[in-house]
Design a protein around this motif. Structure first.
Motif, PDB file in Angstrom:
ATOM      1  N   PRO A   6      12.591   5.533  -6.577  1.00 53.00           N
ATOM      2  CA  PRO A   6      12.731   6.992  -6.492  1.00 53.00           C
ATOM      3  C   PRO A   6      12.668   7.502  -5.054  1.00 53.00           C
ATOM      4  CG  PRO A   6      10.595   6.403  -7.411  1.00 53.00           C
ATOM      5  CD  PRO A   6      11.364   5.128  -7.292  1.00 53.00           C
ATOM      6  N   GLN A   7      12.308   6.643  -4.118  1.00 48.74           N
ATOM      7  CA  GLN A   7      12.255   7.041  -2.712  1.00 48.74           C
ATOM      8  C   GLN A   7      13.591   6.801  -1.996  1.00 48.74           C
ATOM      9  OE1 GLN A   7       9.583   8.716  -1.815  1.00 48.74           O
ATOM     10  NE2 GLN A   7       8.840   8.292  -3.891  1.00 48.74           N
ATOM     11  N   ASN A   8      14.559   6.264  -2.708  1.00 46.93           N
ATOM     12  CA  ASN A   8      15.882   6.047  -2.136  1.00 46.93           C
ATOM     13  C   ASN A   8      16.484   7.365  -1.644  1.00 46.93           C
ATOM     14  OD1 ASN A   8      19.018   6.040  -2.708  1.00 46.93           O
ATOM     15  ND2 ASN A   8      18.453   3.903  -2.333  1.00 46.93           N
ATOM     16  N   GLY A   9      17.219   7.314  -0.536  1.00 42.14           N
ATOM     17  CA  GLY A   9      17.776   8.529   0.050  1.00 42.14           C
ATOM     18  C   GLY A   9      18.709   9.270  -0.880  1.00 42.14           C
ATOM     19  N   ARG A  10      19.540   8.548  -1.615  1.00 38.88           N
ATOM     20  CA  ARG A  10      20.461   9.206  -2.548  1.00 38.88           C
ATOM     21  C   ARG A  10      19.698   9.878  -3.681  1.00 38.88           C
ATOM     22  NH1 ARG A  10      25.729   5.939  -4.310  1.00 38.88           N
ATOM     23  NH2 ARG A  10      26.304   8.067  -4.959  1.00 38.88           N
ATOM     24  N   LYS A  12      16.744  11.141  -3.518  1.00 36.18           N
ATOM     25  CA  LYS A  12      16.156  12.377  -3.000  1.00 36.18           C
ATOM     26  C   LYS A  12      17.201  13.498  -2.961  1.00 36.18           C
ATOM     27  CE  LYS A  12      12.536  10.146  -0.232  1.00 36.18           C
ATOM     28  NZ  LYS A  12      12.005   9.922   1.129  1.00 36.18           N
ATOM     29  N   GLU A  13      18.436  13.161  -2.616  1.00 40.25           N
ATOM     30  CA  GLU A  13      19.509  14.156  -2.617  1.00 40.25           C
ATOM     31  C   GLU A  13      19.793  14.648  -4.025  1.00 40.25           C
ATOM     32  OE1 GLU A  13      23.073  12.909  -0.728  1.00 40.25           O
ATOM     33  OE2 GLU A  13      22.215  12.875   1.289  1.00 40.25           O
ATOM     34  N   TRP A  14      19.839  13.711  -4.975  1.00 41.03           N
ATOM     35  CA  TRP A  14      20.092  14.103  -6.363  1.00 41.03           C
ATOM     36  C   TRP A  14      18.979  15.007  -6.878  1.00 41.03           C
ATOM     37  CZ3 TRP A  14      20.850   8.317  -8.015  1.00 41.03           C
ATOM     38  CH2 TRP A  14      22.076   7.843  -7.497  1.00 41.03           C
ATOM     39  N   ALA A  15      17.730  14.632  -6.620  1.00 36.75           N
ATOM     40  CA  ALA A  15      16.599  15.431  -7.091  1.00 36.75           C
ATOM     41  C   ALA A  15      16.628  16.830  -6.481  1.00 36.75           C
ATOM     42  CB  ALA A  15      15.279  14.726  -6.770  1.00 36.75           C
ATOM     43  N   GLY A  16      17.105  16.920  -5.254  1.00 38.05           N
ATOM     44  CA  GLY A  16      17.209  18.222  -4.607  1.00 38.05           C
ATOM     45  C   GLY A  16      18.133  19.173  -5.338  1.00 38.05           C
ATOM     46  N   LEU A  17      19.082  18.620  -6.103  1.00 42.54           N
ATOM     47  CA  LEU A  17      20.041  19.465  -6.822  1.00 42.54           C
ATOM     48  C   LEU A  17      19.403  20.248  -7.964  1.00 42.54           C
ATOM     49  CD1 LEU A  17      23.086  17.014  -6.953  1.00 42.54           C
ATOM     50  CD2 LEU A  17      22.722  18.939  -5.394  1.00 42.54           C
ATOM     51  N   LEU A  18      18.147  19.976  -8.256  1.00 39.70           N
ATOM     52  CA  LEU A  18      17.434  20.785  -9.240  1.00 39.70           C
ATOM     53  C   LEU A  18      17.123  22.171  -8.691  1.00 39.70           C
ATOM     54  CD1 LEU A  18      14.964  18.069 -10.603  1.00 39.70           C
ATOM     55  CD2 LEU A  18      17.021  18.954 -11.732  1.00 39.70           C
ATOM     56  N   GLU A  19      17.269  22.356  -7.366  1.00 41.54           N
ATOM     57  CA  GLU A  19      17.034  23.647  -6.729  1.00 41.54           C
ATOM     58  C   GLU A  19      18.353  24.250  -6.249  1.00 41.54           C
ATOM     59  OE1 GLU A  19      13.822  23.856  -3.865  1.00 41.54           O
ATOM     60  OE2 GLU A  19      13.107  21.895  -4.525  1.00 41.54           O
ATOM     61  N   LYS A  20      18.490  25.551  -6.435  1.00 43.86           N
ATOM     62  CA  LYS A  20      19.742  26.234  -6.107  1.00 43.86           C
ATOM     63  C   LYS A  20      20.138  26.079  -4.643  1.00 43.86           C
ATOM     64  CE  LYS A  20      22.131  30.693  -6.530  1.00 43.86           C
ATOM     65  NZ  LYS A  20      22.742  30.638  -5.193  1.00 43.86           N
ATOM     66  N   LYS A  21      19.160  26.170  -3.748  1.00 39.32           N
ATOM     67  CA  LYS A  21      19.498  26.114  -2.328  1.00 39.32           C
ATOM     68  C   LYS A  21      20.158  24.786  -1.965  1.00 39.32           C
ATOM     69  CE  LYS A  21      14.852  24.612  -0.828  1.00 39.32           C
ATOM     70  NZ  LYS A  21      13.702  24.952   0.049  1.00 39.32           N
ATOM     71  N   HIS A  22      19.734  23.725  -2.613  1.00 39.13           N
ATOM     72  CA  HIS A  22      20.344  22.416  -2.344  1.00 39.13           C
ATOM     73  C   HIS A  22      21.691  22.278  -3.058  1.00 39.13           C
ATOM     74  CE1 HIS A  22      16.925  20.985  -0.112  1.00 39.13           C
ATOM     75  NE2 HIS A  22      16.104  21.260  -1.117  1.00 39.13           N
ATOM     76  N   ARG A  23      21.830  22.897  -4.234  1.00 33.97           N
ATOM     77  CA  ARG A  23      23.136  22.890  -4.897  1.00 33.97           C
ATOM     78  C   ARG A  23      24.160  23.619  -4.044  1.00 33.97           C
ATOM     79  NH1 ARG A  23      19.798  23.860  -9.582  1.00 33.97           N
ATOM     80  NH2 ARG A  23      20.222  26.107  -9.572  1.00 33.97           N
ATOM     81  N   ALA A  80      11.958   5.739 -13.437  1.00 38.81           N
ATOM     82  CA  ALA A  80      11.322   6.588 -12.424  1.00 38.81           C
ATOM     83  C   ALA A  80      12.357   7.451 -11.700  1.00 38.81           C
ATOM     84  CB  ALA A  80      10.560   5.726 -11.422  1.00 38.81           C
ATOM     85  N   VAL A  81      13.522   6.892 -11.451  1.00 35.89           N
ATOM     86  CA  VAL A  81      14.595   7.670 -10.819  1.00 35.89           C
ATOM     87  C   VAL A  81      15.072   8.771 -11.759  1.00 35.89           C
ATOM     88  CG1 VAL A  81      16.989   7.571 -10.018  1.00 35.89           C
ATOM     89  CG2 VAL A  81      15.356   5.828  -9.285  1.00 35.89           C
ATOM     90  N   ILE A  82      15.255   8.421 -13.022  1.00 32.60           N
ATOM     91  CA  ILE A  82      15.694   9.416 -14.002  1.00 32.60           C
ATOM     92  C   ILE A  82      14.678  10.550 -14.100  1.00 32.60           C
ATOM     93  CG2 ILE A  82      16.075   9.823 -16.464  1.00 32.60           C
ATOM     94  CD1 ILE A  82      17.455   7.119 -16.617  1.00 32.60           C
ATOM     95  N   ALA A  83      13.395  10.213 -14.144  1.00 34.51           N
ATOM     96  CA  ALA A  83      12.352  11.231 -14.245  1.00 34.51           C
ATOM     97  C   ALA A  83      12.359  12.152 -13.030  1.00 34.51           C
ATOM     98  CB  ALA A  83      10.988  10.565 -14.393  1.00 34.51           C
ATOM     99  N   LYS A  84      12.605  11.602 -11.861  1.00 30.14           N
ATOM    100  CA  LYS A  84      12.610  12.410 -10.639  1.00 30.14           C
ATOM    101  C   LYS A  84      13.777  13.392 -10.621  1.00 30.14           C
ATOM    102  CE  LYS A  84      12.054  12.123  -5.646  1.00 30.14           C
ATOM    103  NZ  LYS A  84      11.635  11.264  -4.521  1.00 30.14           N
ATOM    104  N   CYS A  85      14.871  13.028 -11.286  1.00 30.46           N
ATOM    105  CA  CYS A  85      16.076  13.861 -11.254  1.00 30.46           C
ATOM    106  C   CYS A  85      16.238  14.701 -12.512  1.00 30.46           C
ATOM    107  CB  CYS A  85      17.306  12.974 -11.060  1.00 30.46           C
ATOM    108  SG  CYS A  85      17.315  12.045  -9.518  1.00 30.46           S
ATOM    109  N   SER A  86      15.204  14.761 -13.322  1.00 30.12           N
ATOM    110  CA  SER A  86      15.296  15.469 -14.597  1.00 30.12           C
ATOM    111  C   SER A  86      14.557  16.803 -14.563  1.00 30.12           C
ATOM    112  CB  SER A  86      14.723  14.606 -15.723  1.00 30.12           C
ATOM    113  OG  SER A  86      14.729  15.314 -16.945  1.00 30.12           O
TER     114      SER A  86
END
Length: 273
Positions: A6-10, A12-23, A80-86
């Motif tokens: 879940p610490q992979n750079g990609r 982190k980018e995907w998880a950021g998409l849960l917030e409008k500013k990053h979208r 863990a990656v799925i949970a971080k991006c959900s």
């Protein structure tokens, strides 16, 4: 390809998409679950990648799409990656990263006899998603989302659309500019109103019309109400004070569908759940 940390750079980018500013910054959004991913694939949406649970493998419903040679990257990821991006308490076994469409509202101005939904400050994600889904169900030409509305790419809106966001144009627009243009092209602007209103079942929905829906608390903004041509009232025989905006939109859109396609016992595809 596999990404398990879940610490992979990609990730982190995907998880950021849960917030409008990053979208907004990345021009992308996340969709979760087999149904939404399947709808996006079938609609040939601009999908960057599909991420699936490495232990469970690619879901059976998506296996054919995975082998169809589409320009989509398929990535096995850990729980863990799925949970971080959900965005949900119980994460789905698959999610996808989708690039936002670039389309504007101008093509909707040229629709002959068009039926378009216009949202003005509708803030509840469930209402926005439900209205998009209903517009899709009746075959509307598109949905224009004005300022102050819930983000159409937010997780709750996307879930409420049930994939309909991939079936018809859903675009952002500056209503102060678009609505006067629509009026100049002979498009009627109609919305619910208690003053000078006509019964919605007596209104003619067969011509080009844009249906205006305002915020849950205060309705249409004064600027948009000033531009409205026709006020409509939804009759109620019971004691309820009003309908919520998604239900009101459903009533008007289905009356438009009835007038346009069922007034002469026309056949159409039956409704499914």
């Amino acid at each position: 390809m596999q990404i398990l940390s879940p610490q992979n750079g990609r990730v982190k980018e995907w998880a950021g998409l849960l917030e409008k500013k990053h979208r907004d910054k990345q021009g992308k959004f996340l969709i979760e679950g087999i149904h939404l991913v399947q709808e996006a694939l079938e609609a040939r949406a601009d999908i960057e990648c599909v991420c699936y649970d490495a232990e469970g493998g690619i879901p059976a419903e998506l296996a054919q799409a995975a082998s169809a040679g589409l320009d989509v990257e398929w990535i096995a990821v850990s729980a863990a990656v799925i949970a971080k991006c959900s965005d949900t308490k119980t994460p789905q076994p698959v999610f996808a990263v989708v690039r936002k469409a670039d389309g504007g509202a101008e093509p909707l101005l040229g629709q002959a006899g068009g039926l378009v939904v216009v949202l003005d400050g509708v803030q509840d994600p469930g209402n926005v998603g439900t209205i998009i889904r209903t517009a899709d169900a009746v075959g509307a030409d598109g949905v224009i989302v004005g300022a102050g509305c819930a983000d159409i790419y937010g997780p709750k809106v996307l879930r409420a659309t049930m994939g309909s966001i991939f079936h018809l144009p859903v675009v952002h627009g500056k209503l102060a500019e678009l609505l006067p243009q629509a009026k100049r092209r002979g498009i009627r602007l109609a919305g619910t109103s208690l003053q000078g209103a006509v019964n919605c079942f007596a209104y003619d929905f067969t011509g080009p019309v844009w249906l205006l829906f305002g915020s849950e608390g205060s309705g249409l903004s004064p600027e948009v109400r000033e531009l409205m041509d026709d006020g409509l009232i939804i009759p109620m025989r019971g004691r309820a004070e009003s309908l919520n905006v998604a239900m009101a939109a459903s009533v008007l859109l289905y009356e438009a569908l009835r007038q346009r396609h069922f007034s002469n016992n026309n056949n159409s595809r039956p409704m499914s759940n």
